[in-house]
Write an enzyme that holds these catalytic residues in place. Structure first.
Site, mmCIF file in Angstrom:
data_model
loop_
_atom_site.group_PDB
_atom_site.id
_atom_site.type_symbol
_atom_site.label_atom_id
_atom_site.label_comp_id
_atom_site.label_asym_id
_atom_site.label_seq_id
_atom_site.Cartn_x
_atom_site.Cartn_y
_atom_site.Cartn_z
ATOM 1 N N ARG A 215 -20.121 -25.446 -16.719
ATOM 2 C CA ARG A 215 -18.889 -24.889 -16.500
ATOM 3 C C ARG A 215 -18.597 -24.303 -15.244
ATOM 4 N NH1 ARG A 215 -16.742 -24.308 -21.808
ATOM 5 N NH2 ARG A 215 -15.071 -22.889 -21.078
ATOM 6 N N LYS B 95 -16.850 -28.270 -15.304
ATOM 7 C CA LYS B 95 -16.191 -28.804 -16.277
ATOM 8 C C LYS B 95 -15.043 -27.941 -16.836
ATOM 9 C CE LYS B 95 -17.391 -32.238 -19.860
ATOM 10 N NZ LYS B 95 -17.128 -33.442 -19.033
ATOM 11 N N ASN C 298 -13.921 -15.098 -17.450
ATOM 12 C CA ASN C 298 -13.504 -16.102 -17.086
ATOM 13 C C ASN C 298 -11.931 -16.159 -17.279
ATOM 14 O OD1 ASN C 298 -13.064 -18.861 -17.018
ATOM 15 N ND2 ASN C 298 -13.649 -19.390 -19.051
ATOM 16 N N GLY C 299 -11.531 -16.761 -16.159
ATOM 17 C CA GLY C 299 -9.831 -16.789 -15.985
ATOM 18 C C GLY C 299 -9.427 -16.229 -14.748
ATOM 19 N N GLU D 285 -16.050 -38.298 -7.186
ATOM 20 C CA GLU D 285 -16.632 -37.061 -7.641
ATOM 21 C C GLU D 285 -18.159 -36.886 -7.637
ATOM 22 O OE1 GLU D 285 -15.436 -35.870 -11.448
ATOM 23 O OE2 GLU D 285 -15.555 -37.911 -12.241
ATOM 24 N N LYS E 179 -14.746 -41.659 -10.190
ATOM 25 C CA LYS E 179 -16.116 -41.545 -10.434
ATOM 26 C C LYS E 179 -16.958 -41.610 -9.338
ATOM 27 C CE LYS E 179 -16.218 -40.089 -14.492
ATOM 28 N NZ LYS E 179 -15.069 -39.951 -14.822
ATOM 29 N N TRP F 36 -17.519 -20.460 -11.613
ATOM 30 C CA TRP F 36 -16.766 -21.039 -10.674
ATOM 31 C C TRP F 36 -15.640 -20.258 -10.042
ATOM 32 C CZ3 TRP F 36 -11.829 -23.186 -9.907
ATOM 33 C CH2 TRP F 36 -11.683 -24.340 -9.125
ATOM 34 N N HIS G 147 1.454 -54.772 -0.612
ATOM 35 C CA HIS G 147 2.647 -53.920 -0.232
ATOM 36 C C HIS G 147 1.949 -52.845 0.647
ATOM 37 C CE1 HIS G 147 5.198 -56.210 -2.686
ATOM 38 N NE2 HIS G 147 4.296 -55.975 -3.865
ATOM 39 N N CYS H 72 -16.364 -21.380 -15.598
ATOM 40 C CA CYS H 72 -17.120 -20.199 -15.749
ATOM 41 C C CYS H 72 -17.726 -20.250 -17.183
ATOM 42 C CB CYS H 72 -16.226 -19.023 -15.578
ATOM 43 S SG CYS H 72 -15.950 -18.564 -14.015
ATOM 44 N N GLU I 232 -10.188 -45.127 -12.606
ATOM 45 C CA GLU I 232 -11.292 -44.369 -13.122
ATOM 46 C C GLU I 232 -12.492 -44.718 -12.502
ATOM 47 O OE1 GLU I 232 -11.733 -41.826 -14.913
ATOM 48 O OE2 GLU I 232 -13.757 -41.907 -15.803
HETATM 49 C C1 F6R Z 1 -13.402 -36.436 -14.262
HETATM 50 C C2 F6R Z 1 -13.214 -35.445 -15.132
HETATM 51 C C3 F6R Z 1 -11.797 -34.833 -15.140
HETATM 52 C C4 F6R Z 1 -11.478 -34.127 -16.628
HETATM 53 C C5 F6R Z 1 -10.270 -33.562 -16.282
HETATM 54 C C6 F6R Z 1 -9.558 -33.372 -17.638
HETATM 55 O O1 F6R Z 1 -14.876 -36.989 -14.489
HETATM 56 O O2 F6R Z 1 -13.978 -35.176 -16.009
HETATM 57 O O3 F6R Z 1 -10.976 -35.518 -14.139
HETATM 58 O O4 F6R Z 1 -11.093 -35.559 -17.124
HETATM 59 O O5 F6R Z 1 -10.594 -32.311 -15.715
HETATM 60 O O6 F6R Z 1 -10.258 -32.412 -18.476
HETATM 61 P P1 F6R Z 1 -10.188 -32.333 -20.207
HETATM 62 O O7 F6R Z 1 -10.244 -33.715 -20.422
HETATM 63 O O8 F6R Z 1 -11.134 -31.429 -20.499
HETATM 64 O O9 F6R Z 1 -8.749 -31.846 -20.140
#
Ligand code: F6R
Length: 614
Positions: A27, A609, A101-102, A491, A488, A75, A507, A2, A484
């Site tokens: 966000r 994010k 937000n929250g 997502e 990527k 969000w 295994h 949000c 990682e």
């Molecule tokens: C994936 C990604 C997420 C963040 C995770 C932690 O590309 O960006 O997995 O790494 O949500 O976010 P932060 O680092 O902001 O705590």
């Protein structure tokens, strides 16, 4: 999670708020809405979906351009992404508008109470109750700021709230508990936002708010109190990046831009780390060297990509300091009654500094008297504020939802932490630390060289556009790189992808290998022969079973050639530092593949994010 914007000043509030929301859309993008106050009347527009839908709504039903307003990009948590559940929420009498937000945990009880007063909520959200509770107060003659303090004292959970009262003084009122909010201080105008990107084009002067504070902005003043009305301390700060950092600058996606920013981000994170005697220094350390010498265990807590940076850090920190180091998902940490105490150093890695799971984990650690060090990219965020020490990653704003430069700079910050601990505890000599710092200083160039050779990776994405499953293998620090790479791809390209420790494959997961299955293999540098040779064997094992192998290896590693369908060459770096170069092609591969599939790379479905709910 949000995005919130509030504005008072001479400009068009509508323009400032909508532009601010555009910069915060990363966000959350389930819905967007705005409210402005004009001539004592409240006007609101809101729409499910991205801001483009709100733009269309505003074009069809324009709003007055007055100098007071607020907005929200959502969000969804409580209630699906519909027009009705979109924020702002307007009170029963049309006087108060609120964005949030929250999560308000006791909203059900408050909703019942409002029902007893004859007020019916029209949305399914937890937020709407706040609009009605505030309206009840202002209708009784209470100023909106006092009403906010009163209502906040009744709320449980996490919240940033921003509100306007159409019939009150010319002000925007906000409150925060466990959820981000910053004030932008302009000349004759002031701003509120979830992060500074929303107002960076107007001012770089900001104020960080503390826990349980209420802030009132007018054209000329910013007043901050606690929930009881007592004046509260605030910390002003100057933002060290400008608008260009928050724009795409000619790239199709923020993600691609941020991938290309990695050489600079890594270089900036390494800048200024020595004192006049050549000893390593960190940004803010409120832990004495004596205490650091007593540390007998390190626990790294983080989520998602940041947790993979933590896995890389474990190898480096244990190797350089000989302190046992565990890595744990922040969302699991406090639920297993972890063994922590005054001699435990908890390292919280978070790009945003607001991730609720990580925040709750560090609070738990501090309750157990552990010392907490944050690795964070966001100045003044809650996690660094609540930590005993901070290493900032100077990556600049990361706007793409998928983390890229955040990840590589987190790894660099963790290397710095490892070397700092080695210095304090004497587990490495000064010249050894200097040599490692020298090697780190060459990494921006090494990453730049990887970025110059992206053509094969782009072609690979085109070849793999129809694949449904992709596997990634790595060993040692190559294992988190594999994780990682897979994350990527999941997502961004919505492809089923898995990262495995290369040795673990036989295994069980090796049963997945069938003819033509794409498998990326991260081959360690040849510096450690045993490690290199073991992964080479794992590569042969999957190739023998028909996998189509994409091999990331040193450019002149001829031993891999017979087993590589595609070779992605990497520069020669030492084993522990290889994630900084090996991750970059995997980021680019996912970005390109998602682009080819027509996905919104910066705003993947279902994600946001800065995840500020647990
Ligand atoms: C994936 C990604 C997420 C963040 C995770 C932690 O590309 O960006 O997995 O790494 O949500 O976010 P932060 O680092 O902001 O705590």
């Amino acid at each position: 999670m949000c995005g919130i914007v509030g504005y008072v000043g001479p400009r068009s509030a509508l323009g400032v708020v909508v532009e601010g929301l555009r910069r915060l859309e990363y966000r959350g993008y389930d819905s967007a809405g705005v409210a402005v106050v004009s001539d004592g009347e409240l006007h609101a527009r809101k729409k499910a979906g991205k801001i483009a839908n709100l733009d269309a709504e505003l074009a069809a039903h324009p709003l007055p351009a007055d100098g007071l307003g607020l907005g929200h990009t959502r969000w969804a948590t409580h209630g699906g992404p519909t027009d009705t559940n979109a924020h702002p929420h307007v009170s029963y009498d049309g006087r108060v508008a609120v964005v949030h937000n929250g999560i308000i945990e006791n909203f059900a009880a408050l909703r019942t109470e409002l029902g007893e007063d004859g007020i019916t909520c029209v949305s399914e959200t937890d937020t709407e109750v706040v609009a009605h509770l505030l309206a009840q107060q202002v209708a009784a003659g209470v100023d909106l700021a006092d009403a906010m303090r009163l209502v906040c004292r009744r709320l449980q959970g996490a919240f940033t709230l921003v509100a306007v009262d159409a019939q009150g003084p010319r002000q925007v009122v906000a409150a925060r508990r466990n959820s981000p909010l910053v004030v932008g201080v302009g000349e004759g105008e002031n701003f509120l936002a979830s992060d500074v990107a929303a107002f960076i084009e107007h001012t770089r002067d900001a104020i960080e708010l503390g826990q349980d504070q209420v802030v009132v902005i007018t054209d000329s003043d910013v007043t901050v109190t606690d929930f009881d009305g007592a004046p509260a301390p605030v910390r002003p700060f100057h933002v060290d990046w400008d608008l260009s950092a928050a724009e795409k600058g000619g790239f199709d996606w923020f993600m691609r831009k941020e991938i290309y920013e990695q050489p600079k981000a890594v270089a900036d994170t390494l800048l200024g780390r020595h004192d006049e005697n050549g000893r390593l220094t960190l940004d803010e350390v409120r832990i004495s060297e004596e205490e650091l010498r007593r540390i007998d265990k390190i626990i790294i807590i983080a989520c998602g990509t940041a947790s993979y940076a933590g896995l890389v850090a474990k190898y480096a920190i244990e190797h350089w300091t000989r302190i046992p180091c565990e890595v744990e998902l922040a969302s699991e940490f406090r639920y297993r009654d972890p063994i922590v105490g005054p001699t435990t150093l908890v390292v919280a890695i978070s790009q945003s500094g607001e991730t609720a799971d990580t925040l709750m984990a560090i609070r738990h650690a501090r309750e157990q008297h552990a010392r907490v060090l944050a690795v964070c990219n966001t100045n003044g965020a809650t996690i660094p504020r609540e930590s005993d020490a901070v290493i900032y990653t100077h990556a600049g704003p990361e706007i793409s939802v998928a983390s890229t430069k955040g990840f590589t700079t987190q790894i660099v910050a963790c290397y710095l932490l490892g070397l700092y601990l080695a210095q304090v505890r004497g587990t490495k000599f000064g010249d050894e630390i200097a040599a490692l710092m020298g090697e780190l200083a060459t990494m921006p160039d090494a990453i730049a060289r990887v970025l110059e050779g992206m053509d094969p990776v782009l072609k690979l994405a085109a070849d793999f556009a129809e694949e449904r499953v992709v596997l990634f293998l790595g060993r040692h620090v190559g294992y988190p790189v594999a994780l990682e790479g897979a994350l990527k791809l999941k997502e961004l390209a919505y492809i089923h992808a898995e990262g495995f420790a290369a040795g673990e494959l036989k295994h069980g997961p090796i049963a997945l290998i069938e003819d033509g299955l794409p498998v990326f293999v991260v081959i360690p540098p040849r510096g450690r022969d045993m490690l290199h040779d073991k992964v080479l064997s794992n590569l042969q094992e999957v190739r023998a079973r028909g996998a189509r192998t994409v091999v990331l290896a040193e450019a002149d590693d001829h031993e891999v050639l017979p087993y590589a369908d595609v070779l992605v060459p990497l520069p020669q770096v030492s084993t522990l530092l290889q994630p900084l170069v090996a991750t970059v092609p995997l980021q680019m591969f996912a970005c390109e593949l998602a682009t080819l599939k027509g996905h919104d790379v910066d705003q993947p479905r279902n994600l946001a994010k800065s995840v500020t709910v647990e």
